[in-house]
Design a protein around this motif. Structure first.
Motif, PDB file in Angstrom:
ATOM      1  N   ALA A  29       0.826  -1.202   0.000  1.00  0.00           N
ATOM      2  CA  ALA A  29       0.000   0.000   0.000  1.00  0.00           C
ATOM      3  C   ALA A  29       0.864   1.256   0.000  1.00  0.00           C
ATOM      4  O   ALA A  29       0.601   2.216  -0.734  1.00  0.00           O
ATOM      5  N   LYS A  30       1.920   1.233   0.795  1.00  0.00           N
ATOM      6  CA  LYS A  30       2.799   2.413   0.876  1.00  0.00           C
ATOM      7  C   LYS A  30       3.471   2.703  -0.459  1.00  0.00           C
ATOM      8  O   LYS A  30       3.579   3.857  -0.875  1.00  0.00           O
ATOM      9  N   VAL A  31       3.937   1.634  -1.127  1.00  0.00           N
ATOM     10  CA  VAL A  31       4.596   1.829  -2.427  1.00  0.00           C
ATOM     11  C   VAL A  31       3.602   2.371  -3.454  1.00  0.00           C
ATOM     12  O   VAL A  31       3.901   3.307  -4.203  1.00  0.00           O
ATOM     13  N   LEU A  32       2.387   1.781  -3.479  1.00  0.00           N
ATOM     14  CA  LEU A  32       1.370   2.256  -4.425  1.00  0.00           C
ATOM     15  C   LEU A  32       1.034   3.723  -4.159  1.00  0.00           C
ATOM     16  O   LEU A  32       0.880   4.523  -5.085  1.00  0.00           O
ATOM     17  N   ALA A  33       0.950   4.082  -2.895  1.00  0.00           N
ATOM     18  CA  ALA A  33       0.628   5.463  -2.540  1.00  0.00           C
ATOM     19  C   ALA A  33       1.757   6.404  -2.938  1.00  0.00           C
ATOM     20  O   ALA A  33       1.513   7.502  -3.458  1.00  0.00           O
ATOM     21  N   SER A  34       2.994   5.957  -2.733  1.00  0.00           N
ATOM     22  CA  SER A  34       4.126   6.836  -3.049  1.00  0.00           C
ATOM     23  C   SER A  34       4.187   7.109  -4.552  1.00  0.00           C
ATOM     24  O   SER A  34       4.612   8.180  -4.979  1.00  0.00           O
ATOM     25  N   GLN A  35       3.728   6.144  -5.356  1.00  0.00           N
ATOM     26  CA  GLN A  35       3.661   6.388  -6.798  1.00  0.00           C
ATOM     27  C   GLN A  35       2.718   7.537  -7.126  1.00  0.00           C
ATOM     28  O   GLN A  35       2.877   8.222  -8.128  1.00  0.00           O
ATOM     29  N   ASP A  36       1.698   7.700  -6.307  1.00  0.00           N
ATOM     30  CA  ASP A  36       0.756   8.810  -6.502  1.00  0.00           C
ATOM     31  C   ASP A  36       1.165  10.023  -5.667  1.00  0.00           C
ATOM     32  O   ASP A  36       0.377  10.958  -5.505  1.00  0.00           O
ATOM     33  N   GLU A  37       2.372   9.950  -5.115  1.00  0.00           N
ATOM     34  CA  GLU A  37       2.907  11.024  -4.276  1.00  0.00           C
ATOM     35  C   GLU A  37       2.030  11.310  -3.063  1.00  0.00           C
ATOM     36  O   GLU A  37       1.745  12.456  -2.721  1.00  0.00           O
ATOM     37  N   ILE A  38       1.584  10.215  -2.456  1.00  0.00           N
ATOM     38  CA  ILE A  38       0.795  10.344  -1.230  1.00  0.00           C
ATOM     39  C   ILE A  38       1.507   9.578  -0.126  1.00  0.00           C
ATOM     40  O   ILE A  38       1.960   8.444  -0.326  1.00  0.00           O
ATOM     41  N   GLU A  39       1.631  10.231   1.016  1.00  0.00           N
ATOM     42  CA  GLU A  39       2.146   9.522   2.173  1.00  0.00           C
ATOM     43  C   GLU A  39       0.953   9.137   3.036  1.00  0.00           C
ATOM     44  O   GLU A  39       0.142   9.980   3.412  1.00  0.00           O
ATOM     45  N   LEU A  40       0.826   7.861   3.321  1.00  0.00           N
ATOM     46  CA  LEU A  40      -0.369   7.386   4.022  1.00  0.00           C
ATOM     47  C   LEU A  40      -0.346   7.789   5.489  1.00  0.00           C
ATOM     48  O   LEU A  40       0.587   7.448   6.222  1.00  0.00           O
ATOM     49  N   THR A  41      -1.377   8.517   5.896  1.00  0.00           N
ATOM     50  CA  THR A  41      -1.531   8.924   7.286  1.00  0.00           C
ATOM     51  C   THR A  41      -2.554   8.019   7.964  1.00  0.00           C
ATOM     52  O   THR A  41      -3.178   7.166   7.307  1.00  0.00           O
ATOM     53  N   GLU A  42      -2.745   8.228   9.245  1.00  0.00           N
ATOM     54  CA  GLU A  42      -3.770   7.461   9.978  1.00  0.00           C
ATOM     55  C   GLU A  42      -5.130   7.555   9.281  1.00  0.00           C
ATOM     56  O   GLU A  42      -5.871   6.580   9.187  1.00  0.00           O
TER      57      GLU A  42
END
Lengths: 110, 99, 140
Positions: A29-42
């Motif tokens: 999930a973190k890698v997929l999010a980083s591709q969209d330039e999103i850092e996953l928060t709570e």
């Protein structure tokens, strides 16, 4: 398409969704999010986990209006609205969050 | 409302279920393998004859002839239609296809 | 969308769940169609009533090679699909009763979000009338 997560190759379909739902873990999930330039928060995780629970219960990724309503019921009205969800997931709360959650593209998303 | 049936009554219960839900203002059209339900001398004949008292039943002639049957083999009262007649019926009604 | 005409759609389901793809296809079409704010009803007739049988065990690991879609019927209420009609004669001839079916529910927004059953067991006259009232009937 494929991504590398901690040295393991994870296959994606042409729209970026996992081809095998069992490949999912939080690092994916973190890698997929980083591709969209999103850092996953709570706040992101709350929605991602909600989606995974929903899928587990109904075997379906909910359409955006279903998601919005259900989030409101479970996490409170301040979160069950499109403004809040679009701020977290600018490419669409259902589509993008489902992708991070390792689920198929939502049924009923057009 | 137009009900259509395209399966043999000896293969599925589509025709029998269809006739269970067809009502006075409706029509029923039998085509493809559905035409076997329109023929004389089968187990279904009395059911068809009874149904004809309440509503119209049509049969698509090219599908009858393609299967080596003739209009004379069709139960009296079942109305023969050609493709144009089928299209007219479908255009005039909400269609319920009994697959 | 406000001024668009709302049409009445009836999905008629007459096939058992796993032998053919009809049941799954129907369910997917219903869920996709639910995005269009139409007046949707579902009818279950003949072997279609088996789609609603409770306690289906069809997980991916069970080996039957089909998606585990029986649980998805439980989500229909979330999609505002809450008019589900089951043909009593079809249940009767299969030795089934309402108790054998999944409990499909929805929340009634006009009644303080009270949870209500989506399923009505109906006779053939009621179903015939329902069919007559439709703008579109889709068969699976």
């Amino acid at each position: 398409m494929a991504i590398d997560v901690n040295g393991k190759t994870v296959d994606l379909d042409e729209e970026g969704y996992l081809t095998d739902l069992k490949d999912w873990n939080e690092d994916v999930a973190k890698v997929l999010a980083s591709q969209d330039e999103i850092e996953l928060t709570e706040s992101h995780w709350e929605v991602v986990k909600f989606l995974r629970d929903y899928y587990d219960e109904y075997q379906i990724a909910p359409a955006v209006r279903v998601l919005t309503k259900a989030i409101g019921k479970k996490l409170g009205k301040d979160k069950g609205n499109s403004k809040y969800l679009y701020e977290l997931f600018p490419y669409g709360p259902a589509k993008q969050a489902c992708r991070f959650a390792g689920l198929p593209k939502p049924t009923g998303c057009i | 409302m137009l009900h259509t049936v395209n399966k043999s009554p000896f293969q599925t219960n589509s025709l029998e279920t269809c006739l269970r839900f067809a009502r006075a203002s409706h029509s029923v059209l039998l085509f493809e393998d559905g035409i076997y339900g329109a023929l004389k001398g089968t187990r279904l004949e009395s059911l068809i004859t009874d149904s004809l008292k309440s509503y119209s039943i049509y049969v698509l002639v090219p599908d009858v002839e393609a299967r080596g049957m003739r209009i004379g083999d069709v139960i009296d009262g079942v109305k023969p239609v050609d493709y144009a007649g089928f299209v007219d019926l479908a255009a005039e009604n909400t269609v319920q296809a009994w697959l | 969308m406000e001024d668009e005409v709302i049409k009445k759609f009836l999905y008629v389901n007459r096939k058992a769940p796993y032998g053919t793809i009809y049941a799954l296809e129907s369910l997917e079409v219903v869920l996709i169609g639910a995005a269009f704010d139409q007046d949707v009803s579902l009818a279950f007739i003949d072997d279609g009533v088996y789609q609603l049988k409770k306690d289906q065990k069809t997980s991916v690991d069970s080996g039957i090679g089909m998606k585990d879609f029986s649980k998805t019927y439980l989500a229909l209420g979330d999609y505002d699909v809450n008019k589900i009609y089951v043909d009593k004669a079809s249940l009767d001839e299969r030795g089934l009763t309402a108790d054998d079916l999944m409990e499909l529910v929805y929340e009634d927004e006009d009644d303080d979000y009270k949870e209500k059953s989506s399923i009505s067991i109906v006779n053939q006259d009621e179903l015939a009338l329902l069919m007559e009232q439709q703008d579109v009937v889709l068969s699976f």
